[in-house]
Design a protein around this motif. Structure first.
Motif, PDB file in Angstrom:
ATOM      1  N   GLN A  43       0.918  -1.330  -0.051  1.00  0.00           N
ATOM      2  CA  GLN A  43      -0.046  -0.003  -0.019  1.00  0.00           C
ATOM      3  C   GLN A  43       1.048   1.300   0.074  1.00  0.00           C
ATOM      4  O   GLN A  43       0.586   2.083  -0.754  1.00  0.00           O
ATOM      5  CB  GLN A  43      -0.949   0.013   1.287  1.00  0.00           C
ATOM      6  CG  GLN A  43      -1.451   1.110   1.225  1.00  0.00           C
ATOM      7  CD  GLN A  43      -2.546   1.266   2.546  1.00  0.00           C
ATOM      8  OE1 GLN A  43      -3.666   1.540   2.492  1.00  0.00           O
ATOM      9  NE2 GLN A  43      -1.998   1.124   3.826  1.00  0.00           N
ATOM     10  N   ASP A  44       2.039   1.342   0.857  1.00  0.00           N
ATOM     11  CA  ASP A  44       3.030   2.470   0.914  1.00  0.00           C
ATOM     12  C   ASP A  44       3.725   2.834  -0.308  1.00  0.00           C
ATOM     13  O   ASP A  44       3.703   3.629  -0.703  1.00  0.00           O
ATOM     14  CB  ASP A  44       3.667   2.168   2.136  1.00  0.00           C
ATOM     15  CG  ASP A  44       4.633   3.607   2.377  1.00  0.00           C
ATOM     16  OD1 ASP A  44       3.938   4.461   2.693  1.00  0.00           O
ATOM     17  OD2 ASP A  44       5.970   3.400   2.261  1.00  0.00           O
ATOM     18  N   THR A  45       4.019   1.538  -0.879  1.00  0.00           N
ATOM     19  CA  THR A  45       4.808   1.597  -1.974  1.00  0.00           C
ATOM     20  C   THR A  45       4.014   2.160  -3.292  1.00  0.00           C
ATOM     21  O   THR A  45       4.361   2.941  -3.909  1.00  0.00           O
ATOM     22  CB  THR A  45       5.443   0.211  -2.602  1.00  0.00           C
ATOM     23  OG1 THR A  45       6.002  -0.204  -1.507  1.00  0.00           O
ATOM     24  CG2 THR A  45       6.274   0.268  -3.783  1.00  0.00           C
ATOM     25  N   VAL A  46       2.769   1.697  -3.335  1.00  0.00           N
ATOM     26  CA  VAL A  46       1.983   2.092  -4.481  1.00  0.00           C
ATOM     27  C   VAL A  46       1.555   3.520  -4.377  1.00  0.00           C
ATOM     28  O   VAL A  46       1.576   4.249  -5.244  1.00  0.00           O
ATOM     29  CB  VAL A  46       0.482   1.312  -4.455  1.00  0.00           C
ATOM     30  CG1 VAL A  46      -0.535   2.021  -5.382  1.00  0.00           C
ATOM     31  CG2 VAL A  46       0.667  -0.261  -4.987  1.00  0.00           C
ATOM     32  N   ASN A  47       1.121   4.027  -3.178  1.00  0.00           N
ATOM     33  CA  ASN A  47       0.983   5.357  -2.894  1.00  0.00           C
ATOM     34  C   ASN A  47       2.214   6.328  -3.367  1.00  0.00           C
ATOM     35  O   ASN A  47       1.994   7.316  -3.862  1.00  0.00           O
ATOM     36  CB  ASN A  47       0.616   5.632  -1.347  1.00  0.00           C
ATOM     37  CG  ASN A  47      -0.868   4.871  -1.189  1.00  0.00           C
ATOM     38  OD1 ASN A  47      -1.536   4.965  -2.113  1.00  0.00           O
ATOM     39  ND2 ASN A  47      -1.137   4.470   0.001  1.00  0.00           N
ATOM     40  N   ARG A  48       3.365   5.891  -2.888  1.00  0.00           N
ATOM     41  CA  ARG A  48       4.555   6.849  -3.049  1.00  0.00           C
ATOM     42  C   ARG A  48       4.935   6.834  -4.667  1.00  0.00           C
ATOM     43  O   ARG A  48       5.375   7.887  -5.244  1.00  0.00           O
ATOM     44  CB  ARG A  48       5.754   5.919  -2.255  1.00  0.00           C
ATOM     45  CG  ARG A  48       5.545   6.230  -0.727  1.00  0.00           C
ATOM     46  CD  ARG A  48       7.036   6.158  -0.209  1.00  0.00           C
ATOM     47  NE  ARG A  48       6.814   6.351   1.108  1.00  0.00           N
ATOM     48  CZ  ARG A  48       7.954   6.281   2.095  1.00  0.00           C
ATOM     49  NH1 ARG A  48       9.316   6.119   1.705  1.00  0.00           N
ATOM     50  NH2 ARG A  48       7.671   6.507   3.383  1.00  0.00           N
ATOM     51  N   ILE A  49       4.690   5.805  -5.121  1.00  0.00           N
ATOM     52  CA  ILE A  49       5.033   5.534  -6.497  1.00  0.00           C
ATOM     53  C   ILE A  49       4.271   6.564  -7.326  1.00  0.00           C
ATOM     54  O   ILE A  49       4.560   7.201  -8.231  1.00  0.00           O
ATOM     55  CB  ILE A  49       5.120   4.151  -6.964  1.00  0.00           C
ATOM     56  CG1 ILE A  49       6.402   3.565  -6.571  1.00  0.00           C
ATOM     57  CG2 ILE A  49       5.185   4.027  -8.511  1.00  0.00           C
ATOM     58  CD1 ILE A  49       6.562   2.149  -6.791  1.00  0.00           C
ATOM     59  N   ASN A  50       2.872   6.284  -7.079  1.00  0.00           N
ATOM     60  CA  ASN A  50       1.606   6.999  -7.700  1.00  0.00           C
ATOM     61  C   ASN A  50       2.026   8.728  -7.449  1.00  0.00           C
ATOM     62  O   ASN A  50       1.933   9.476  -8.580  1.00  0.00           O
ATOM     63  CB  ASN A  50       0.491   6.715  -6.994  1.00  0.00           C
ATOM     64  CG  ASN A  50      -0.790   7.306  -7.800  1.00  0.00           C
ATOM     65  OD1 ASN A  50      -0.687   7.382  -9.064  1.00  0.00           O
ATOM     66  ND2 ASN A  50      -1.610   8.178  -7.065  1.00  0.00           N
ATOM     67  N   GLN A  54       2.728  11.120 -10.514  1.00  0.00           N
ATOM     68  CA  GLN A  54       1.862  12.527 -10.741  1.00  0.00           C
ATOM     69  C   GLN A  54       2.916  13.570 -10.886  1.00  0.00           C
ATOM     70  O   GLN A  54       2.435  14.624 -11.199  1.00  0.00           O
ATOM     71  CB  GLN A  54       0.851  12.519  -9.594  1.00  0.00           C
ATOM     72  CG  GLN A  54      -0.149  11.436  -9.824  1.00  0.00           C
ATOM     73  CD  GLN A  54      -1.434  11.526  -8.487  1.00  0.00           C
ATOM     74  OE1 GLN A  54      -1.062  12.198  -7.807  1.00  0.00           O
ATOM     75  NE2 GLN A  54      -2.417  10.935  -8.891  1.00  0.00           N
ATOM     76  N   ALA A  55       4.021  13.427 -10.072  1.00  0.00           N
ATOM     77  CA  ALA A  55       4.881  14.754  -9.967  1.00  0.00           C
ATOM     78  C   ALA A  55       5.681  14.707 -11.116  1.00  0.00           C
ATOM     79  O   ALA A  55       6.708  15.679 -11.272  1.00  0.00           O
ATOM     80  CB  ALA A  55       5.801  14.714  -8.754  1.00  0.00           C
ATOM     81  N   GLY A  56       5.721  13.799 -12.064  1.00  0.00           N
ATOM     82  CA  GLY A  56       6.467  13.674 -13.189  1.00  0.00           C
ATOM     83  C   GLY A  56       7.907  13.376 -12.904  1.00  0.00           C
ATOM     84  O   GLY A  56       8.731  13.506 -13.742  1.00  0.00           O
ATOM     85  N   LYS A  57       8.110  12.436 -11.946  1.00  0.00           N
ATOM     86  CA  LYS A  57       9.349  11.985 -11.527  1.00  0.00           C
ATOM     87  C   LYS A  57       9.434  10.543 -12.054  1.00  0.00           C
ATOM     88  O   LYS A  57       8.441   9.813 -12.131  1.00  0.00           O
ATOM     89  CB  LYS A  57       9.613  11.926 -10.159  1.00  0.00           C
ATOM     90  CG  LYS A  57       9.744  13.716  -9.586  1.00  0.00           C
ATOM     91  CD  LYS A  57      10.063  13.528  -8.131  1.00  0.00           C
ATOM     92  CE  LYS A  57       9.989  15.082  -7.765  1.00  0.00           C
ATOM     93  NZ  LYS A  57      10.252  15.169  -6.256  1.00  0.00           N
ATOM     94  N   GLY A  58      10.765   9.926 -12.269  1.00  0.00           N
ATOM     95  CA  GLY A  58      10.965   8.576 -12.845  1.00  0.00           C
ATOM     96  C   GLY A  58      11.582   7.747 -11.900  1.00  0.00           C
ATOM     97  O   GLY A  58      11.851   7.694 -10.555  1.00  0.00           O
ATOM     98  N   PHE A  59      12.470   6.825 -12.691  1.00  0.00           N
ATOM     99  CA  PHE A  59      13.274   5.568 -11.777  1.00  0.00           C
ATOM    100  C   PHE A  59      14.029   6.355 -10.765  1.00  0.00           C
ATOM    101  O   PHE A  59      14.357   5.736  -9.634  1.00  0.00           O
ATOM    102  CB  PHE A  59      13.880   4.736 -12.737  1.00  0.00           C
ATOM    103  CG  PHE A  59      14.731   3.699 -12.208  1.00  0.00           C
ATOM    104  CD1 PHE A  59      14.076   2.591 -11.627  1.00  0.00           C
ATOM    105  CD2 PHE A  59      16.031   3.775 -12.177  1.00  0.00           C
ATOM    106  CE1 PHE A  59      14.755   1.558 -11.134  1.00  0.00           C
ATOM    107  CE2 PHE A  59      16.826   2.603 -11.652  1.00  0.00           C
ATOM    108  CZ  PHE A  59      16.001   1.611 -11.004  1.00  0.00           C
ATOM    109  N   ARG A  60      14.961   7.306 -11.327  1.00  0.00           N
ATOM    110  CA  ARG A  60      15.883   7.592 -10.243  1.00  0.00           C
ATOM    111  C   ARG A  60      15.483   8.109  -9.161  1.00  0.00           C
ATOM    112  O   ARG A  60      16.059   7.654  -7.954  1.00  0.00           O
ATOM    113  CB  ARG A  60      16.836   8.933 -11.011  1.00  0.00           C
ATOM    114  CG  ARG A  60      17.895   9.351 -10.093  1.00  0.00           C
ATOM    115  CD  ARG A  60      18.668  10.441 -10.862  1.00  0.00           C
ATOM    116  NE  ARG A  60      19.109  10.056 -12.159  1.00  0.00           N
ATOM    117  CZ  ARG A  60      19.668  10.759 -12.924  1.00  0.00           C
ATOM    118  NH1 ARG A  60      19.885  12.230 -12.833  1.00  0.00           N
ATOM    119  NH2 ARG A  60      20.162  10.277 -14.071  1.00  0.00           N
TER     120      ARG A  60
END
Length: 592
Positions: A43-50, A54-60
């Motif tokens: 849950q925490d991972t999905v929320n953070r990645i989402n 949404q902020a336009g950030k990527g893998f790094r």
């Protein structure tokens, strides 16, 4: 027997290993807590990645998230591996120890039961063995199942359900709504299958008993060419077992499919409800996966219910038969407390009636006196009640009515173990135990020395034959011939050296020379002892000081050989028939 009753009966066997139970419960709690980690982390991972997306950030920017996820999940798996190992080891150790105690308890209990228990219909050796083996196996499997599978799953389910309610009451109620429906279906399945499982138990007992009968009578089957008939009997029973199993599985598959459908309905409802809550802004998108994984933890024990119920139902069916044996208090062999300093050996039977557990009336108002230090012969056709009298005098059974006295004291008052220590019994067919010849002879007196064993073997005229064997007294006793085994049984009696001797056709399986040798040995040990002999041998009968002839469970004549013969009754008919069968006239002419 209900599941609660089974647990009440098993608890005394679990109590000595409470430290294993505590260890297992502790590991269970740790394992259940660890099982919720994946849902929380996901849950925490999905929320953070989402949020990063949404902020336009990527893998790094997400590398640190992935690193921490990997560390947490891998660490959790390492902990779970150790916990699971300990949990399974403790649970298996508990199962093995309880299995040992259950098996030993029932053996010790059965050894205290009277002979009537073993001759009762339904208690044949094959059936008892199946009942005991399956009872121990199913109950210990249920204990293992409870501590290794049921308990962890349900603790995990309760924790998962609590987390679902904490996150959202409606989602928690949806998950909770599915569980009782699943339980109800499983309960109905259990009720439906119980009768068929009981039938399966009876079929298995009958099959085991049938196989034992085949093995014990294989020489008779082959001599009459009855292999096909015996095979057809077993085939008929096997078809009944097969039909019962197919019906059981058909019903089980129907209910399993119904339960799978209910579970999937629950998953769909959780997805729809969480998706609605996300769209309405009441939940984050990670909550969808969070609740699905938690519901998976809730439904995991539910999915296992059919298998758990199978194991529990097996335990219900077989534990009932098992504990019927363990708790058969009324079958415990009776004993008194009287232990005199010396037994003279005078028996009195006063108007004794006796009926076997099968319903066969064996004795009708039998009255007789067996005098101390004398030889008494019991004569009669098969079924006359001769062996029954010996069984009663040895307290294998108790009479229906009447009284049996030994030295003026009621036989029931005697300490049973003390009584049998003072009685030597040699049967027509004696059991030879697995083990060496010496061990079998020493069975009559465990404290006997090797010298005593050798002396007993010599008195039984088996010493020379033993010494011809490659390993002598260490040779396996079961490899001896029937006649040799009979001499081993007689040697047991010599080494026991009791004041009372019961001989039930002791030379029936011996050749003529061996019979004469054994007769000489028995004649020697008869001196100053109370001897009761059942024999069709004329020499044994004539030598007796008192003879009782019986017919259909009643005493017909008694007295010396001459007195009984002159009464021109049952004894005379048996004696004359024995003489004719031996062709006495021709033998006498040959001896002249």
């Amino acid at each position: 027997m209900s599941g609660l009753q089974i647990f009440k009966n098993i608890i005394p066997y679990v109590r000595p290993y409470r430290w294993l139970v505590v260890g297992t419960l502790t590991l269970t709690l740790i394992h259940s807590l660890a099982a919720q980690v994946n849902a929380i982390v996901l849950q925490d991972t999905v929320n953070r990645i989402n949020a990063l997306v949404q902020a336009g950030k990527g893998f790094r920017e997400g590398t640190s998230i992935l690193l921490w996820i990997s560390i947490i999940l891998l660490g959790k798996e390492i902990v779970s591996a150790f916990v699971t190992f300990g949990q399974r080891y403790f649970g298996e150790r508990l199962r093995i120890l309880i299995s040992q105690d259950l098996a030993q308890t029932i053996i010790e209990r059965m050894l205290t039961y009277r002979m009537a228990f073993f001759t009762r219909s339904g208690n044949e050796p094959g059936k008892l063995q199946t009942r005991i083996d399956r009872g121990v196996e199913s109950m210990t499997r249920m204990v293992q199942l409870f501590f290794i599978e049921i308990l962890p799953l349900f603790v995990s389910a309760i924790l998962a359900l609590g987390l679902m309610f904490q996150a959202n009451v409606w989602v928690g109620l949806t998950a909770l709504f599915i569980v009782p429906i699943y339980f109800f279906i499983t309960y109905r399945q259990s009720c439906k299958l119980r009768g068929w499982r009981e039938n399966h138990r009876h079929y298995r007992e009958a099959k085991s008993h049938g196989i034992m009968n085949i093995l014990e009578s294989i020489n008779v089957i082959k001599s009459f060419n009855r292999e096909q008939i015996e095979g057809e009997k077993q085939l008929s029973l096997q078809k009944q077992i097969t039909d019962n199993q197919l019906q059981t599985r058909k019903t089980a598959f129907y209910f399993d499919a119904l339960k799978t459908f209910v579970e999937q309905v629950g998953v769909v409802l959780i997805i729809i409800l969480t998706a609605f809550l996300v769209l309405s802004g009441q939940m984050t998108i990670g909550a969808i996966m969070y609740h699905i994984m938690l519901f998976n933890n809730v439904s995991a024990p539910v999915r296992q219910l059919h298998r758990i119920y199978d194991e529990v139902n097996d335990a219900l069916v077989y534990s009932e038969g098992f504990f019927e044996i363990v708790h058969a208090a009324d079958e415990v062999e009776s004993t008194g407390t009287y232990r005199p300093d010396h037994i003279h050996g005078t028996f009195e039977l006063r108007n004794v009636d006796f009926t076997y557990p099968t319903g066969t009336k064996a004795l009708h108002g039998v009255t007789m006196t067996i005098e101390s230090g004398k030889i008494t012969a019991l004569v009669g056709l098969s079924g006359a009640g001769k062996s029954t009298i010996v069984n009663l005098l040895d307290k294998f059974y108790t009479p229906d009515s009447g009284q049996i006295l030994l030295d003026g004291v009621d036989l029931c008052a005697y300490d049973t173990q003390f009584l049998r220590d003072n009685i030597g019994l040699v049967l027509q067919k004696n059991h030879i135990f697995d083990g060496s010849i010496e061990e079998n002879i020493r069975y009559g007196n465990p404290a006997a020395t090797h010298t005593d064993v050798v002396e007993a073997a010599k008195k039984a005229y088996i010493y020379e034959q033993i010494m011809e064997l490659p390993r002598g007294f260490e040779s396996p006793a079961t490899q001896l011939s029937g006649g040799q085994q009979q001499r081993i049984a007689i040697a047991r009696m010599f080494i026991k050296n009791p004041p009372i001797i019961f001989l039930d056709e002791p030379t029936a399986s011996l050749d003529a020379i061996a019979t004469e040798q054994i007769k000489n040995s028995i004649d020697a040990i008869k001196k100053d002892r109370t001897v009761i002999i059942i024999s069709h041998s004329l020499s044994q009968i004539i030598d007796s000081e008192t003879i009782y002839s019986l017919e259909q469970g009643r005493v017909c004549e008694h007295g010396t050989h001459e007195e009984c013969y002159d009464q021109n009754g049952v004894y005379r008919r048996i004696f004359d028939a024995s003489a004719r069968s031996l062709n006495i006239e021709k033998i006498a002419k040959t001896m002249e």
